[in-house]
Design an enzyme around this catalytic site. Structure first.
Site, short mmCIF file in Angstrom:
data_model
loop_
_atom_site.label_atom_id
_atom_site.label_comp_id
_atom_site.label_asym_id
_atom_site.label_seq_id
_atom_site.Cartn_x
_atom_site.Cartn_y
_atom_site.Cartn_z
N GLN A 131 0.85 -1.20 0.00
CA GLN A 131 0.00 0.00 0.00
C GLN A 131 0.88 1.25 0.00
O GLN A 131 2.00 1.23 0.51
CB GLN A 131 -0.92 0.04 1.24
CG GLN A 131 -1.95 -1.06 1.29
CD GLN A 131 -1.47 -2.19 2.19
OE1 GLN A 131 -0.33 -2.60 2.13
NE2 GLN A 131 -2.37 -2.70 3.01
N GLU A 132 0.37 2.31 -0.57
CA GLU A 132 1.16 3.52 -0.76
C GLU A 132 1.83 4.00 0.54
O GLU A 132 3.00 4.38 0.54
CB GLU A 132 0.28 4.63 -1.34
CG GLU A 132 1.08 5.69 -2.05
CD GLU A 132 0.23 6.63 -2.89
OE1 GLU A 132 0.74 7.70 -3.21
OE2 GLU A 132 -0.93 6.29 -3.21
#
Length: 200
Positions: A79-80
């Site tokens: 995830q970012e």
């Protein structure tokens, strides 16, 4: 990180059987990193939930005959908000595995940015990179050659050994040859590094 044995590796071309190579698996969220890890570990497809931190497993890969190599594999969430943490896992690693969802072409530009960022980080320069073009079992998945082009893998630099391998966590296709190539690239880099030290 668990890598001090590398310094003690003998000058012979083989690595002692007790030594595990440190490999980090990164890539965007939902690329199939954890499913690939458990396909390697348990030889079956395991439906997984998004990784919030990391998973780590020792994976033994047969290399023809009775020989085998042990990889200590770290699978880090994609995830970012987790991507800035990748570097703390990849420091002093033997090899990088970058997983992409080959059936999701619209995210390849984002994947390209992250691949170039992590492989060009100062600690990772020259670390061999295996790109796994995952989800080859899905209709419309891009080939390894197409993924290689879209990620601009050749632009990672002459010092970085790379290989792009099509694979599928569902049926395991492509994983064995991919890891064999990664092992060859790691050995090649270690030999070159030892030769460079001797010349100094």
């Amino acid at each position: 990180m668990g890598n001090h044995l590398t310094e003690m590796a003998p000058t012979a071309s083989f690595l002692p059987h007790f030594q595990a190579l440190h490999v980090v698996v990164v890539g965007l969220d939902s690329a199939g990193k954890t499913s690939l890890l458990y396909r390697l570990k348990f030889k079956e497809f395991v439906q997984s939930v998004p990784t919030k931190g990391f998973n780590t497993e020792k994976i033994r890969v047969p290399l023809g005959g009775s020989r085998g190599i042990t990889f200590q594999v770290w699978d880090v969430g994609g995830q970012e908000k987790l991507r800035p943490l990748w570097r703390s896992y990849t420091r002093r690693t033997d090899g990088l595995v970058f997983v992409v969802d080959a059936a999701e072409a619209e995210r390849l530009e984002e994947a390209k940015v992250e691949l170039h960022r992590i492989s060009r980080a100062s600690d990772n320069q020259g670390v061999p990179v295996l790109v796994l073009a995952n989800k080859q079992d899905q209709p419309g998945a891009l080939s390894a050659a197409e993924v290689e082009k879209r990620l601009a893998v050749r632009e990672l630099g002459a010092a970085t050994l790379t290989h792009v391998q099509g694979c599928s966590a569902v049926d395991g296709l492509g994983l064995q040859p991919g890891l064999e190539r990664l092992y060859e690239m790691i050995l090649k880099r270690k030999k070159a590094s030892r030769a460079g030290k001797k010349r100094r």
